[in-house]
Write an enzyme that holds these catalytic residues in place. Structure first.
Site, PDB file in Angstrom:
ATOM      1  CG  HIS A 196      24.369   8.771 -37.083  1.00 57.47           C
ATOM      2  ND1 HIS A 196      23.209   8.995 -37.974  1.00 57.47           N
ATOM      3  CD2 HIS A 196      24.928   7.696 -37.773  1.00 57.47           C
ATOM      4  CE1 HIS A 196      23.117   8.258 -38.935  1.00 57.47           C
ATOM      5  NE2 HIS A 196      23.981   7.308 -38.551  1.00 57.47           N
ATOM      6  CG  ASP A 223      21.120  11.764 -37.859  1.00 55.78           C
ATOM      7  OD1 ASP A 223      22.321  12.117 -37.473  1.00 55.78           O
ATOM      8  OD2 ASP A 223      20.926  10.611 -38.266  1.00 55.78           O
ATOM      9  N   GLY A 297      25.788   1.381 -43.105  1.00 54.42           N
ATOM     10  CA  GLY A 297      26.510   1.815 -44.351  1.00 54.42           C
ATOM     11  C   GLY A 297      25.699   2.677 -45.345  1.00 54.42           C
ATOM     12  CB  SER A 299      24.142   6.196 -41.914  1.00 55.79           C
ATOM     13  OG  SER A 299      23.661   5.567 -40.770  1.00 55.79           O
ATOM     14  CB  SER A 314      18.493   8.703 -38.735  1.00 54.75           C
ATOM     15  OG  SER A 314      18.390   9.883 -38.672  1.00 54.75           O
TER      16      SER A 314
END
Length: 338
Positions: A196, A223, A297, A299, A314
């Protein structure tokens, strides 16, 4: 066909190994690395035994670093105990739980909900967030009710969110995330992060890297995101110095570490596996839930257990952080750890 004598001898050896491991490493006093090694050994040995139990296999989980085997009948319990493991008699086999979870996967278009397997409680845990619409809440609740005691519903406050923010480690000038793992393919260096994040496109930079381009980006469904590493191969280690030498699957009850550019390092426990998480961006499959604290941040940042990489972040809520499994990312893109 394996003879009963050979099988018993194998279990006797495994039982001795399991008992020795428990005597040599005390969970309360073990160093982080020793504890991680203890967990890894317990998972490997318990999985070997669980795989021989057939319909009697209710899955495994860890309790203070030691494996517990769920069993559905006396024969499976006797076999597991003979191998030196603690057991718990449960109603549902792991196959049945997987089937129940797959039934929930047929429920579509229900953002702000999730469901995954919790072997510690021998159930599929279904989470419904306050941010879900009433129609979604009703739809998911009705589907879970059809599973009887194979499922439980948890109502969660707040909202599920993917964790992108600005001001952090790797960024494309508009969005920023965290580096998960340095990897290679065909001898060429790459960086693995969340899909993402890479879905936002652009040229990424951070640390010693500049001019990184998006090579692969998969989200929703998976993801995973792959970036070039123009400045050369990065270290196969977390920025704490912890080397990452292998990828492994998470186990409920496993104590893990995580790293992210917003919240830094930290720990948590795996609470669910093979979870379908209905973020607003779409359904992310095969996630694992943890109690680790993360925020915007973080992720793409890594989850790991000692030298074993587990997944990339995720997102989540105030109680649960979800990671996509590293094993699936490496397999999907044909990667090796740096």
């Amino acid at each position: 066909m394996t003879s009963r004598k050979t099988l018993v001898a194998g279990f006797t050896a495994l039982s001795a190994a399991a008992l020795t491991a428990g005597m040599c490493v005390n969970a309360a006093s073990a160093s982080p690395m020793a504890f991680a090694q203890m967990q890894a050994k317990a998972i490997t040995q318990a999985t070997q035994v669980a795989d021989t139990l057939g319909a009697g296999n209710g899955g495994i989980y860890l309790e203070r670093g030691k494996a517990v085997l769920n069993v559905t009948d006396a024969a499976a319990q006797e076999k597991a105990k003979a191998a030196g493991f603690a057991t718990k008699l449960v109603k549902h086999s792991f196959t049945a739980l997987t089937g129940a979870k797959n039934q929930m996967d047929a429920v579509k278009n229900v953002p702000q909900t999730s469901w995954g397997i919790d072997t510690k409680t021998n159930q599929v845990v279904v989470k419904i967030y306050d941010a879900a619409s009433q129609a979604t809440k009703d739809k998911v609740t009705a589907a879970a009710a059809k599973l009887g005691d194979a499922a439980r519903v948890e109502h969660r406050s707040g909202k599920l969110a993917t964790y992108i923010a600005d001001g952090d480690s790797i960024n494309n000038g508009q969005f920023t995330c965290s580096l998960g793992f340095n990897v290679t393919k065909g001898g060429q260096p790459y960086m693995l992060t969340a899909g993402h994040c890479t879905n936002e496109g652009g040229t990424w930079s951070g640390g010693d890297v500049s001019g990184a381009q998006v090579v692969e980006s998969d989200c929703p469904g998976a993801d995973s995101g792959l970036l070039t590493r123009p400045n050369g191969t990065g270290p196969g280690a977390i920025n704490t110095g912890q080397q990452i030498t292998s990828a492994g699957s998470p186990t409920v009850g496993e104590q893990i570490q995580k790293m992210g550019q917003t919240t830094g390092g930290g720990s948590g426990e795996v609470t669910s596996v093979d979870e379908s998480v209905n973020f607003d961006v779409g359904v992310l499959n095969h996630e694992f839930g943890t109690t680790a604290h993360t925020d915007h941040g973080d992720s793409g940042g890594p989850a790991y257990d000692g030298s074993k990489g587990l997944g990339t972040l995720s997102g989540g809520d105030t109680q649960t952080s979800y990671f996509y499994p590293l094993t699936l990312e490496l397999q999907s893109y044909g990667l090796e750890l740096a």
